[in-house]
Design a protein around this motif. Structure first.
Motif, short mmCIF file in Angstrom:
data_model
loop_
_atom_site.label_atom_id
_atom_site.label_comp_id
_atom_site.label_asym_id
_atom_site.label_seq_id
_atom_site.Cartn_x
_atom_site.Cartn_y
_atom_site.Cartn_z
N UNK A 85 0.82 -1.21 0.00
CA UNK A 85 0.00 0.00 0.00
C UNK A 85 0.85 1.26 0.00
N UNK A 86 0.43 2.26 -0.75
CA UNK A 86 1.11 3.56 -0.78
C UNK A 86 0.09 4.62 -0.38
N UNK A 87 0.28 5.27 0.79
CA UNK A 87 -0.71 6.25 1.25
C UNK A 87 -0.73 7.50 0.38
N UNK A 88 -1.89 8.15 0.36
CA UNK A 88 -2.08 9.37 -0.40
C UNK A 88 -2.27 10.52 0.59
N UNK A 89 -1.74 11.70 0.28
CA UNK A 89 -1.92 12.86 1.16
C UNK A 89 -3.41 13.15 1.31
N UNK A 90 -3.84 13.37 2.56
CA UNK A 90 -5.25 13.60 2.81
C UNK A 90 -5.61 15.08 2.88
N UNK A 91 -4.61 15.96 2.89
CA UNK A 91 -4.89 17.39 3.01
C UNK A 91 -5.24 18.06 1.69
N UNK A 92 -5.09 17.39 0.61
CA UNK A 92 -5.39 17.98 -0.67
C UNK A 92 -4.18 18.69 -1.26
N UNK A 93 -4.37 19.39 -2.35
CA UNK A 93 -3.23 19.99 -3.05
C UNK A 93 -2.59 21.17 -2.31
N UNK A 94 -3.35 21.89 -1.48
CA UNK A 94 -2.81 23.08 -0.81
C UNK A 94 -3.05 23.01 0.70
N UNK A 95 -2.16 22.37 1.45
CA UNK A 95 -2.35 22.36 2.90
C UNK A 95 -2.11 23.74 3.49
N UNK A 96 -2.64 23.99 4.68
CA UNK A 96 -2.44 25.27 5.33
C UNK A 96 -0.98 25.48 5.67
N UNK A 97 -0.50 26.67 5.47
CA UNK A 97 0.88 27.02 5.80
C UNK A 97 0.93 27.53 7.23
N UNK A 98 2.12 27.53 7.83
CA UNK A 98 2.29 28.08 9.17
C UNK A 98 1.82 29.53 9.20
N UNK A 99 1.09 29.90 10.23
CA UNK A 99 0.59 31.26 10.37
C UNK A 99 -0.68 31.53 9.58
N UNK A 100 -1.23 30.51 8.92
CA UNK A 100 -2.43 30.70 8.12
C UNK A 100 -3.69 30.74 8.97
N UNK A 101 -3.59 30.36 10.24
CA UNK A 101 -4.74 30.37 11.13
C UNK A 101 -4.65 31.60 12.03
N UNK A 102 -5.73 32.38 12.09
CA UNK A 102 -5.74 33.56 12.94
C UNK A 102 -6.90 33.46 13.92
N UNK A 103 -6.71 34.09 15.07
CA UNK A 103 -7.72 34.07 16.13
C UNK A 103 -8.01 35.51 16.53
N UNK A 104 -9.28 35.86 16.53
CA UNK A 104 -9.72 37.17 17.01
C UNK A 104 -10.67 36.94 18.17
N UNK A 105 -10.42 37.61 19.28
CA UNK A 105 -11.30 37.46 20.44
C UNK A 105 -11.94 38.79 20.78
N UNK A 106 -13.15 38.70 21.28
CA UNK A 106 -13.90 39.87 21.74
C UNK A 106 -14.58 39.47 23.04
N UNK A 107 -15.27 40.41 23.66
CA UNK A 107 -15.91 40.11 24.94
C UNK A 107 -17.07 39.13 24.80
N UNK A 108 -17.68 39.05 23.63
CA UNK A 108 -18.84 38.18 23.45
C UNK A 108 -18.60 36.98 22.54
N UNK A 109 -17.44 36.96 21.84
CA UNK A 109 -17.21 35.86 20.89
C UNK A 109 -15.72 35.74 20.55
N UNK A 110 -15.42 34.65 19.85
CA UNK A 110 -14.08 34.43 19.31
C UNK A 110 -14.26 33.92 17.88
N UNK A 111 -13.33 34.32 17.01
CA UNK A 111 -13.39 33.90 15.62
C UNK A 111 -12.06 33.29 15.22
N UNK A 112 -12.11 32.10 14.66
CA UNK A 112 -10.92 31.42 14.15
C UNK A 112 -11.05 31.41 12.64
N UNK A 113 -10.04 31.97 11.95
CA UNK A 113 -10.09 32.06 10.49
C UNK A 113 -8.91 31.29 9.89
N UNK A 114 -9.19 30.56 8.82
CA UNK A 114 -8.15 29.84 8.10
C UNK A 114 -8.56 29.81 6.64
#
Length: 105
Positions: free
Chosen positions: A10-39
């Motif tokens: 068996x030869x495994x195949x990459x499961x992330x697809x053609x463009x995996x997330x790069x380092x620093x691609x995930x951002x977090x914004x927090x506020x008093x009523x919510x938090x948002x995670x963006x990628x």
């Protein structure tokens, strides 16, 4: 999954697809009523009170947890009988410790 035609097995195949997330691609914004995670074009919005989780893909809402705010979470409470037994045990331990202290003196 793709199986290799080689004799090694068996030869495994990459499961992330053609463009995996790069380092620093995930951002977090927090506020008093919510938090948002963006990628990339996707994001997750977590609202605190009442708890609500919205998942967006390419700006479109895909799924919402507790959209109407009806989900309730109850805290775990000890049964009154358990509380009284714990109290009795602590009282007994205190009495024994006092008796030991008196016998040592």
């Amino acid at each position: 999954a793709v199986v290799s035609t080689q004799s090694t097995g068996y030869s495994p195949v990459d499961s992330l697809g053609p463009k995996p997330l790069q380092d620093g691609a995930v951002t977090l914004e927090t506020a008093s009523e919510s938090a948002t995670v963006m990628f990339g074009d996707d994001k997750v919005v977590i609202s605190y009170n009442p708890l609500r989780i919205d998942v967006f893909s390419s700006g479109e809402l895909q799924i919402s947890l507790n959209a109407r705010g009806l989900l309730t979470v109850e805290t775990q409470q000890l049964k009154p009988s358990l509380i009284s037994r714990v109290g009795q045990s602590l009282s007994n331990l205190k009495s024994k410790a006092m008796n030991i202290g008196k016998s040592v003196l």
